[in-house]
Design a protein around this motif. Sequence first.
Motif, PDB file in Angstrom:
ATOM      1  N   THR B  12       4.405  -7.818  -5.735  1.00 13.21           N
ATOM      2  CA  THR B  12       3.928  -6.486  -5.391  1.00 13.21           C
ATOM      3  C   THR B  12       5.114  -5.598  -5.034  1.00 13.21           C
ATOM      4  O   THR B  12       6.248  -6.064  -4.965  1.00 13.21           O
ATOM      5  CB  THR B  12       2.969  -6.574  -4.196  1.00 13.21           C
ATOM      6  OG1 THR B  12       3.668  -7.125  -3.082  1.00 13.21           O
ATOM      7  CG2 THR B  12       1.780  -7.480  -4.515  1.00 13.21           C
ATOM      8  N   SER B 165      -2.248 -15.635  -2.399  1.00 11.14           N
ATOM      9  CA  SER B 165      -2.419 -14.218  -2.739  1.00 11.14           C
ATOM     10  C   SER B 165      -3.362 -13.484  -1.790  1.00 11.14           C
ATOM     11  O   SER B 165      -3.682 -12.325  -2.020  1.00 11.14           O
ATOM     12  CB  SER B 165      -2.944 -14.097  -4.171  1.00 11.14           C
ATOM     13  OG  SER B 165      -4.189 -14.751  -4.279  1.00 11.14           O
ATOM     14  N   SER B 166      -3.804 -14.136  -0.744  1.00 18.27           N
ATOM     15  CA  SER B 166      -4.751 -13.466   0.160  1.00 18.27           C
ATOM     16  C   SER B 166      -4.148 -13.122   1.516  1.00 18.27           C
ATOM     17  O   SER B 166      -4.491 -12.117   2.119  1.00 18.27           O
ATOM     18  CB  SER B 166      -5.983 -14.350   0.386  1.00 18.27           C
ATOM     19  OG  SER B 166      -5.621 -15.533   1.086  1.00 18.27           O
ATOM     20  N   GLY B 169      -3.903  -9.732   3.262  1.00 17.85           N
ATOM     21  CA  GLY B 169      -4.715  -8.795   2.480  1.00 17.85           C
ATOM     22  C   GLY B 169      -6.204  -9.011   2.758  1.00 17.85           C
ATOM     23  O   GLY B 169      -6.953  -8.069   2.961  1.00 17.85           O
ATOM     24  N   LYS B 188       3.192 -11.636  -2.330  1.00 14.96           N
ATOM     25  CA  LYS B 188       1.877 -11.027  -2.578  1.00 14.96           C
ATOM     26  C   LYS B 188       1.619  -9.986  -1.488  1.00 14.96           C
ATOM     27  O   LYS B 188       2.387  -9.036  -1.381  1.00 14.96           O
ATOM     28  CB  LYS B 188       0.814 -12.125  -2.612  1.00 14.96           C
ATOM     29  CG  LYS B 188       1.117 -13.238  -3.629  1.00 14.96           C
ATOM     30  CD  LYS B 188       0.664 -12.858  -5.015  1.00 14.96           C
ATOM     31  CE  LYS B 188       0.817 -14.027  -5.983  1.00 14.96           C
ATOM     32  NZ  LYS B 188       0.338 -13.710  -7.322  1.00 14.96           N
ATOM     33  N   ALA B 189       0.580 -10.166  -0.709  1.00 14.46           N
ATOM     34  CA  ALA B 189       0.270  -9.150   0.312  1.00 14.46           C
ATOM     35  C   ALA B 189       1.352  -9.082   1.389  1.00 14.46           C
ATOM     36  O   ALA B 189       1.380  -8.139   2.180  1.00 14.46           O
ATOM     37  CB  ALA B 189      -1.098  -9.431   0.922  1.00 14.46           C
ATOM     38  N   HIS B 266      -6.820  -2.684   3.274  1.00 13.11           N
ATOM     39  CA  HIS B 266      -7.068  -3.341   1.987  1.00 13.11           C
ATOM     40  C   HIS B 266      -8.540  -3.202   1.587  1.00 13.11           C
ATOM     41  O   HIS B 266      -8.858  -2.925   0.424  1.00 13.11           O
ATOM     42  CB  HIS B 266      -6.688  -4.823   2.054  1.00 13.11           C
ATOM     43  CG  HIS B 266      -5.220  -5.076   1.887  1.00 13.11           C
ATOM     44  ND1 HIS B 266      -4.329  -5.020   2.923  1.00 13.11           N
ATOM     45  CD2 HIS B 266      -4.477  -5.364   0.783  1.00 13.11           C
ATOM     46  CE1 HIS B 266      -3.105  -5.278   2.475  1.00 13.11           C
ATOM     47  NE2 HIS B 266      -3.171  -5.490   1.177  1.00 13.11           N
ATOM     48  N   VAL B 294      -8.124  -7.676  -2.788  1.00 16.72           N
ATOM     49  CA  VAL B 294      -6.697  -7.570  -3.126  1.00 16.72           C
ATOM     50  C   VAL B 294      -6.436  -7.441  -4.623  1.00 16.72           C
ATOM     51  O   VAL B 294      -5.359  -7.039  -5.035  1.00 16.72           O
ATOM     52  CB  VAL B 294      -5.856  -8.739  -2.545  1.00 16.72           C
ATOM     53  CG1 VAL B 294      -5.732  -8.611  -1.040  1.00 16.72           C
ATOM     54  CG2 VAL B 294      -6.416 -10.084  -2.946  1.00 16.72           C
ATOM     55  N   MET B 336      -2.605  -4.930  -3.234  1.00 13.71           N
ATOM     56  CA  MET B 336      -2.271  -5.773  -2.082  1.00 13.71           C
ATOM     57  C   MET B 336      -0.890  -5.413  -1.560  1.00 13.71           C
ATOM     58  O   MET B 336      -0.022  -4.985  -2.301  1.00 13.71           O
ATOM     59  CB  MET B 336      -2.311  -7.260  -2.469  1.00 13.71           C
ATOM     60  CG  MET B 336      -1.485  -7.643  -3.682  1.00 13.71           C
ATOM     61  SD  MET B 336      -1.378  -9.449  -3.937  1.00 13.71           S
ATOM     62  CE  MET B 336      -2.887  -9.835  -4.783  1.00 13.71           C
ATOM     63  N   GLY B 337      -0.743  -5.591  -0.255  1.00 13.31           N
ATOM     64  CA  GLY B 337       0.564  -5.351   0.359  1.00 13.31           C
ATOM     65  C   GLY B 337       0.806  -3.877   0.609  1.00 13.31           C
ATOM     66  O   GLY B 337       0.031  -3.213   1.281  1.00 13.31           O
TER      67      GLY B 337
END
Lengths: 361, 361
Positions: B12, B165-166, B169, B188-189, B266, B294, B336-337
Amino acid sequence: MNKKILMTPGPTNVPERVLKAMAYPVMHHRTDEYSALFGEFSERLKYVFQTRNDVMTFPAAGTGGLEAAVINLFSPGEKIIAVSIGVFGDRFASIAQQFGVDVEKIDIPWGSGADIDAIRKAVRDEHTSILVTHNETSTGAYNDIREIGKLAKEKGLLFVVDAVSSLGGLELKMDEWGVDVVISASQKALMSPPGLTFISLGEKAWDRAAMSTIPKYYWDIKKARDYMKKEKPQNPYTPAVSLIAATNESLKMIQEEGIENVIERHSNLAEKFRIEVEKMGLRLFVQNGYRSDVVTSIDVGDGAARLKREMEELHGIVISGGQGDLKGRIVRIGHMGCVDEKMIDMTVNAMQDCMNRMQGA
Amino acid sequence: MNKKILMTPGPTNVPERVLKAMAYPVMHHRTDEYSALFGEFSERLKYVFQTRNDVMTFPAAGTGGLEAAVINLFSPGEKIIAVSIGVFGDRFASIAQQFGVDVEKIDIPWGSGADIDAIRKAVRDEHTSILVTHNETSTGAYNDIREIGKLAKEKGLLFVVDAVSSLGGLELKMDEWGVDVVISASQKALMSPPGLTFISLGEKAWDRAAMSTIPKYYWDIKKARDYMKKEKPQNPYTPAVSLIAATNESLKMIQEEGIENVIERHSNLAEKFRIEVEKMGLRLFVQNGYRSDVVTSIDVGDGAARLKREMEELHGIVISGGQGDLKGRIVRIGHMGCVDEKMIDMTVNAMQDCMNRMQGA
């Protein structure tokens, strides 16, 4: 955060150019732009490895690269030789043992490189391979890879070299010297931040890898090669894009200077440093003939801890102490990667100042 | 190098502050300065993981973190459940199988999250553990970790969550929800460059880890914890210092905003984006109730490849296509992020422009 000078055996000083390349906005790893970068980067690695073989890159510490070598090349119960001249030789042997490989370890007294006859005597027909550390940062000694390579060839052994701290600092001609597997990392003589490890296999090593039965997933080098061989080179898992951009820049610097010149610079600076150290009346820890051109260890007896501390506090120069049995007895000074004569002079002057203080105290 | 906007499900966009922190001169990892940074960083991670447990860091891709979980927790022949709702659920199951774990895989049709009754039916007494992907970036669906956690507790299963990836987020309360193991990654986030993976174990998980017989060296979490617990926190092997400095900065940003606010942001942006997508007459791929906050996947039929290409070429916005069976059929847009309303608006406007062109063509 500091702006100290790192005269340690890695991580080493990272040139501004490299830091700048790292700080560019992150590119996505499934784009043409990344494939172009990764393809270019992998070609540059081959130049520095002095090989026509592919060089695979993993986001990991150098120890991860050593583990990748063991896991991909061997099978449980397989009999191999591991030559150890210090902490990192021990580590390579331990990794192999941890995965069930039957390791015959040759322990050379610390402060020396491997004696070729000692290895010759240990090799038996049942041994398939030999693991050797090129430069042993824990002691400042190195192994003669060219000579051991000849023996490996004569005995039909797969020759696996840990070049984590030597590549780009000591001469290492993978193809010409018949080295089957070379492992290295970004943060030593390659002048980049830590976080990338590299592994290259020759044809014979790929044949062995096809027979290996140790389970693998993350470290699967065949998968890594398959992704690299795509029309647009990629990685199976998310690569450390910023570190690849950084290391691509430092590899470019090595190409600009020329690998032979880079090696010669290391050799000249190391020789200069050793002469200065002896002039100060200090004792080089490693015996003559095995002294590494990327790290010098100095026997300073009880003064090691204080010397290390005062070099950093009074002069902003970070050096390393001893590891294992050598803790508190030696200091280790790295002169690898982004080093020039000025830095050697500064280090020498700072050491002289610290020694004067210690003798005065 | 590009200055494109990454609206992909990772890597990201990395904020300027984070890129700057990364570009500071590399510090040596055996200094007090590094220990201070690493200690601070590890505490911040605990805040984002919402746990009192230690969080261990390895230089590696997120897949390495999943491998670390498998290798440290299980033994060959051990029977576990793996819930898959897409590519990353499949991957987690494959890693476990690769190391000889006996995996009962629950395959949920892509585009949905796991049905709790389907899991309940599959669990037998012989199962020790359950692997679940929190956010499935390949489809844009997510699993209800809180609900599955209750079932895991009821059945006495060790609950292992892939939160690559969560984390940062989607809401994930490790301790409060009884998650035994959480794995995540930097890119990721958490708004940092790729190259770091994180793993946290609760008490029950540490007990299981003590019984695991799969060989391990690089991924040895006990060793990583031992080094982290030293008076001056360290790592067993060279850490990716620059990436730790970068992620320390992004974690600081999350703390400044407050994790609850970050999660709410988010959720609001995702809802706004989904409404706009449906206004354009496009179909959300994931069924209602399982849509991730996300990443949003959109079924654009044959137009997926062109939409992805033109978003990048005409608008400088990188989005992702489908993976596996969804290749060429969906596009996936990450939010995300480091995302705000302006970026959502830009993405919506660009998509509208591309859709107009495609319909005009």
